[in-house]
Design a protein around this motif. Sequence first.
Motif, PDB file in Angstrom:
ATOM      1  N   GLY A   1      22.330   4.554   4.091  1.00 59.49           N
ATOM      2  CA  GLY A   1      23.505   5.211   3.532  1.00 59.49           C
ATOM      3  C   GLY A   1      24.818   4.712   4.097  1.00 59.49           C
ATOM      4  O   GLY A   1      25.806   5.461   4.132  1.00 59.49           O
TER       5      GLY A   1
ATOM      6  N   ASN B   1      27.956   2.840   3.530  1.00 60.21           N
ATOM      7  CA  ASN B   1      28.757   2.387   2.393  1.00 60.21           C
ATOM      8  C   ASN B   1      29.643   1.226   2.840  1.00 60.21           C
ATOM      9  O   ASN B   1      30.600   1.425   3.599  1.00 60.21           O
ATOM     10  CB  ASN B   1      29.604   3.545   1.858  1.00 60.21           C
ATOM     11  CG  ASN B   1      30.301   3.197   0.561  1.00 60.21           C
ATOM     12  OD1 ASN B   1      30.504   2.025   0.240  1.00 60.21           O
ATOM     13  ND2 ASN B   1      30.675   4.224  -0.194  1.00 60.21           N
ATOM     14  N   LEU B   2      29.359   0.016   2.349  1.00 60.67           N
ATOM     15  CA  LEU B   2      30.101  -1.169   2.773  1.00 60.67           C
ATOM     16  C   LEU B   2      31.490  -1.250   2.148  1.00 60.67           C
ATOM     17  O   LEU B   2      32.257  -2.161   2.468  1.00 60.67           O
ATOM     18  CB  LEU B   2      29.301  -2.429   2.455  1.00 60.67           C
ATOM     19  CG  LEU B   2      28.000  -2.584   3.263  1.00 60.67           C
ATOM     20  CD1 LEU B   2      27.293  -3.890   2.914  1.00 60.67           C
ATOM     21  CD2 LEU B   2      28.269  -2.516   4.759  1.00 60.67           C
ATOM     22  N   GLU B   3      31.820  -0.313   1.273  1.00 61.96           N
ATOM     23  CA  GLU B   3      33.204  -0.229   0.807  1.00 61.96           C
ATOM     24  C   GLU B   3      34.072   0.446   1.863  1.00 61.96           C
ATOM     25  O   GLU B   3      35.281   0.220   1.918  1.00 61.96           O
ATOM     26  CB  GLU B   3      33.275   0.564  -0.499  1.00 61.96           C
ATOM     27  CG  GLU B   3      32.642  -0.150  -1.690  1.00 61.96           C
ATOM     28  CD  GLU B   3      32.819   0.642  -2.974  1.00 61.96           C
ATOM     29  OE1 GLU B   3      33.457   1.724  -2.907  1.00 61.96           O
ATOM     30  OE2 GLU B   3      32.335   0.187  -4.016  1.00 61.96           O
ATOM     31  N   HIS B   4      33.424   1.257   2.719  1.00 63.37           N
ATOM     32  CA  HIS B   4      34.157   1.977   3.763  1.00 63.37           C
ATOM     33  C   HIS B   4      33.928   1.378   5.146  1.00 63.37           C
ATOM     34  O   HIS B   4      34.776   1.510   6.024  1.00 63.37           O
ATOM     35  CB  HIS B   4      33.747   3.458   3.777  1.00 63.37           C
ATOM     36  CG  HIS B   4      34.035   4.171   2.497  1.00 63.37           C
ATOM     37  ND1 HIS B   4      33.327   5.269   2.071  1.00 63.37           N
ATOM     38  CD2 HIS B   4      34.974   3.939   1.535  1.00 63.37           C
ATOM     39  CE1 HIS B   4      33.812   5.693   0.924  1.00 63.37           C
ATOM     40  NE2 HIS B   4      34.810   4.898   0.571  1.00 63.37           N
ATOM     41  N   TYR B   5      32.785   0.729   5.339  1.00 58.56           N
ATOM     42  CA  TYR B   5      32.441   0.166   6.641  1.00 58.56           C
ATOM     43  C   TYR B   5      32.290  -1.347   6.563  1.00 58.56           C
ATOM     44  O   TYR B   5      31.901  -1.892   5.522  1.00 58.56           O
ATOM     45  CB  TYR B   5      31.136   0.772   7.167  1.00 58.56           C
ATOM     46  CG  TYR B   5      31.307   2.163   7.732  1.00 58.56           C
ATOM     47  CD1 TYR B   5      31.507   2.358   9.097  1.00 58.56           C
ATOM     48  CD2 TYR B   5      31.285   3.286   6.910  1.00 58.56           C
ATOM     49  CE1 TYR B   5      31.679   3.632   9.627  1.00 58.56           C
ATOM     50  CE2 TYR B   5      31.449   4.560   7.419  1.00 58.56           C
ATOM     51  CZ  TYR B   5      31.647   4.719   8.783  1.00 58.56           C
ATOM     52  OH  TYR B   5      31.820   5.968   9.297  1.00 58.56           O
TER      53      TYR B   5
ATOM     54  N   GLU C   1      21.457  -1.315   5.003  1.00 61.65           N
ATOM     55  CA  GLU C   1      22.679  -0.536   4.795  1.00 61.65           C
ATOM     56  C   GLU C   1      22.471   0.502   3.687  1.00 61.65           C
ATOM     57  O   GLU C   1      22.873   1.659   3.814  1.00 61.65           O
ATOM     58  CB  GLU C   1      23.852  -1.441   4.419  1.00 61.65           C
ATOM     59  CG  GLU C   1      24.377  -2.282   5.556  1.00 61.65           C
ATOM     60  CD  GLU C   1      23.752  -3.667   5.574  1.00 61.65           C
ATOM     61  OE1 GLU C   1      24.274  -4.534   6.289  1.00 61.65           O
ATOM     62  OE2 GLU C   1      22.743  -3.860   4.869  1.00 61.65           O
ATOM     63  N   GLN C   2      21.797   0.074   2.596  1.00 58.55           N
ATOM     64  CA  GLN C   2      21.548   1.005   1.494  1.00 58.55           C
ATOM     65  C   GLN C   2      20.561   2.088   1.908  1.00 58.55           C
ATOM     66  O   GLN C   2      20.738   3.263   1.583  1.00 58.55           O
ATOM     67  CB  GLN C   2      21.007   0.234   0.281  1.00 58.55           C
ATOM     68  CG  GLN C   2      22.042  -0.658  -0.393  1.00 58.55           C
ATOM     69  CD  GLN C   2      21.423  -1.472  -1.518  1.00 58.55           C
ATOM     70  OE1 GLN C   2      20.810  -2.513  -1.285  1.00 58.55           O
ATOM     71  NE2 GLN C   2      21.564  -0.990  -2.734  1.00 58.55           N
TER      72      GLN C   2
END
Length: 508
Positions: free
Chosen positions: A263, A265-269, A259-260
């Motif tokens: 790119g 963003n696990l705050e959004h996805y 994920e990093q």
Amino acid sequence: MSIDKEKLLARAKTIVMIPEHYQLEMEDNMPEGDEKERCFIWEDPANQDNTIEITLDLVTGHLTRLAIDREGVRKTKVEAKRLGLDGEASVAADEFVAKHAPYPEEYTSVLLEKRKDRVDFTFREEVGGLPLPGTGCWLTLDTELNVVRYHINGGMASKARKPEWPPSIVDADTVMQDIRSNLRMELTIVSLDPSMYEMKGTEQEYRLVYEPILDRNNIDAVTGRDLFGPEHYVMPPSHPLLLIDTVPTPATDETVSWEQRLGINLEHYVLEKSTDDGERIRSLYQLRGQEEEEENPERDPLSRDAYMERKWGDNLRHFRDSSIMVQLEKTTRRLVGYHWLDRGKEGAPALNREQCWKKAEQFLRIVFPDYIDYLQLENDEEKSDGEPCEREFFYLPVYIDGIPVNHERITISVSTSTGDICNYMGVSYEMITELAGCSFLPILTSETAFDDYVEQMKLHLRWYLDHDQEVTAYRLLYEPTTTICNERGEKRTLRYIDAVSGEPIWGK
């Protein structure tokens, strides 16, 4: 003028026996915006894989398509043996065509092909003893000699005018000599599977072979010229990639999540779904807080859209514009697939192709650090319209020690407005490392492989329906072929010549 839909439904019910417990799940006109047919689908409430689909022409009421699927039908030895009774199968096929085809008396060409669990028939009109494409129909009989597939070729639309045999054609020997003089045999590494090729072993394997490259494959029998030209038959040339010393290759840090690296963003996805089929791990990410689409209460429950929503609604919702799909190879943890559906739609094109390639190469350094060793870059193709595009696509075929791996290449698309990577279609890194550990050295010469291949090559004439003219018309073509029938009447085609043993490799 279209036939009344109630009459069409009544007609559909007479085509085949529909079990009483089956329910009508769909009836709608197709295709959307240019309605020509009406499609009906019945399903078994106890098993949605058991379906009967019937499509009729809106004007004539003729059957244009039939598909019957029955899950779990057991095939006994007695039933399988019946497929050998060509006479019974032919009678059943002839009766069905005579009853349902629009002009059965014009079908003078019949091709029968037997398989393990079915018999396929193709009926066509012919001129000069050769079948005309775009005419007739095809159908399939199961082990009980029931028609389970039927399709009208070309639909019920107006047909091209039936051609006349040309007053003169080019001499076949002259055409064959021209084909041979432009045929070359090229080394390639291929994956051979016993289900597709005649092989002694029972396991898939990689081999070094000579592949025939024909740049004349559809020759107009009147003019002697190829219909398309050499570029139509071969992949674009490619060139090795050069390492740019000024840009260091980043070290692979296994502790950094994909994920990093990508790119996301696990705050959004949020990770909505992850599946593991033993070879690949597939992950689907969706935008947080995204609301489900409300169902339209005014929609006809038997319409095509309503049926698709009931049948595949859960899967279709996975492909929202904001979806991100990631595929990892399980054994190597390498990225083999990445698709960010709505990425790169932010604005007008701002980057040229060279700038987009720099973005693509930066991405490769992250997901495929040793790409220089195994990939080449296909040469740019000139764009005929010159119009700016939303994405630039780059194709990178796989090479092992300078030899291409057949049908293996990486695709990357880059947004021309943002430089973001929109799509990455990778290859198995496990396969690459396996092939890199092998020694692919040819023993057979290309000249010998050439002689062995052309010995099996023959010419045949066929009609071709040319849609690229102002008026669609038939053209008579010469076509080289290496297809023959074995002693059991099964077709086999010479595909390759083994570059080590010299063995001919036949496709089933």
